[in-house]
Motif scaffolding. Structure first.
Motif: not given
Length: 430
Positions: A53, A55-56, A59-62, A64
């Motif tokens: 989960r 978000r790094d 800028g998005r979650s791993r 996604s």
């Protein structure tokens, strides 16, 4: 008594012929018939544990980013590739570690892919539980089954196994020791040193590669690259061979594909028998499965047993930044007098030259990079009928060439003079 003496004579004759011929070359496939070609098989194993989960990544979650990468890979999948998808930590939300460490499922079976079904299965994933990497690897190997084609697992994870035993590195060693013809490539989504070491160990045990993916583009590109590599797998798994530190005593190779490992700045030697009228073709690829300093290269040379260089290989771009290759061609006709030491045959009509192949590298490890085991080496050897390149047009030698050049100069001067006289006469009239 006469028959007994004749049998003894025949036996001694066969032993003498064997001594003259020498040891048989090691073959990449000892079977007389080649196995039927199999479609490439690969299974993607995705970590869906709670840490996905974070978000790094851009800028998005791993999770996604991984889902987007999977969708793009599935869309561009070659039709002949058989793909499966397995997840870990995707369903159990509780705190019971014993139950959570059994949480791994195959959501897309290995086979021709229904793209719509596969993308829908991946889209519904939500980060949930523990990280049973070892169990997932063992299950993925069972999903892929056995066969004559080397199979690949691509493991995408952001964390260390939280469920050992079984330890994922031990599972990888176990699979490699069983001769399962399985390669595990690993992709790390988190800049964690413990995770990196574990993924390096898994990849190193099976001859795979490790990559740290720091962006969505890196992850997508790398997965596509690894899936494409499964398509390039040989129908017969490369035979494992151990090169030596010198030509004397090096393994004798028949045409085929071989795998070995080579440490930094090492030289490994092999031998190939080549008859008159034959051409040796060889190539080598070394996988960069760990960080190395820039300005490196791979060199493949063919030499005579006494060390004289016959031909030096040419670097070849492989289209991948994690593999460096080189190749060479050499014909016995090119070195009529020297080259290699002839080996007599029983008939005495042919002389086989023993050509030494040496694989060298100029890799230098970055600080903290392990040197053992050596980097994966794949060596391809073929011996075919010689096919010399056609000669260019022959303009003659010595006096013939001088006569041609003189005539060409006279004709050129005559034409230039006539054109000049015509231009001057026309200019005066006007």
């Amino acid at each position: 008594m006469i028959n007994k003496r004749r049998s003894t004579a025949v036996l001694f004759g066969l032993l003498a012929a064997t001594a003259l011929i020498g040891p048989s070359p090691a073959g990449a496939d000892d079977e007389s018939t080649e196995p039927a070609a199999e479609p490439p098989k690969v299974e993607l194993v995705l970590d869906v544990s709670g840490s996905m989960r974070a978000r790094d990544i851009d800028g998005r979650s791993r999770i996604s980013v991984a889902q987007q990468a999977f969708n793009e890979v599935v869309d561009g999948l070659p039709d002949e590739t058989q793909l499966g998808i397995r997840v870990l930590g995707a369903t159990y939300r509780g705190k019971d570690k014993k139950q959570g460490c059994r949480d791994t499922q195959q959501i897309v079976p290995v086979g021709p892919v229904d793209r719509t079904q596969a993308k829908a299965a991946v889209a519904g994933l939500r980060p949930t539980g523990f990280t049973p990497v070892g169990l997932a690897l063992r299950s993925a190997a069972q999903d892929l089954g056995t066969g004559s084609t080397a199979r690949r697992i691509v493991l995408i994870t952001d964390g260390e196994d939280t469920c050992a035993p079984p330890d994922p590195c031990e599972v990888a060693r176990e699979l490699a020791a069983q001769g399962t013809r399985l390669v595990v490539d690993t992709l790390g989504l988190a800049p964690d040193e413990k995770v990196r070491r574990q993924l390096l160990c898994i990849a190193g045990a099976t001859g795979g590669t490790y990559t740290a993916a720091q962006s969505a583009d890196e992850l997508t590109g790398r997965i596509k690259q690894l899936v494409d590599r499964a398509r390039d797998t040989y129908t017969a798994t490369p035979a494992v061979v151990g090169g030596t530190a010198a030509c004397d005593g090096a393994p004798l190779l028949a045409p085929g594909v071989y795998s070995d490992r080579e440490t930094f700045s090492e030289h490994r030697w092999y031998r190939v028998p080549v008859r008159p009228g034959q051409e040796l073709r060889a190539s080598v690829s070394i996988a960069l499965d760990r960080p190395v300093n820039p300005d490196y290269g791979v060199l493949l040379r063919a030499t005579a047993p006494d060390g004289r260089e016959l031909v030096r290989g040419v670097d070849a771009g492989s289209g991948r930044t994690d593999v460096v290759s080189a190749g060479l061609r050499w014909s016995a006709a090119e070195e009529a007098e020297d080259a290699a030491t002839p080996t007599p045959t029983p008939s005495g009509t042919q002389a086989t030259r023993t050509v030494c192949l040496v694989v060298s590298n100029s890799f230098a490890a970055r600080a903290g990079t392990r040197a053992e085991p050596g980097m994966p080496v794949e060596l391809t050897v073929d011996v075919v009928a010689a096919s010399p390149a056609p000669d260019g047009p022959d303009l003659g030698r010595g006096w013939v060439l001088l006569l041609l050049l003189t005539l060409a100069g006279l004709v050129t001067g005559l034409v230039a003079g006539l054109l000049t006289r015509w231009w001057v006469a026309t200019w005066r009239e006007n």
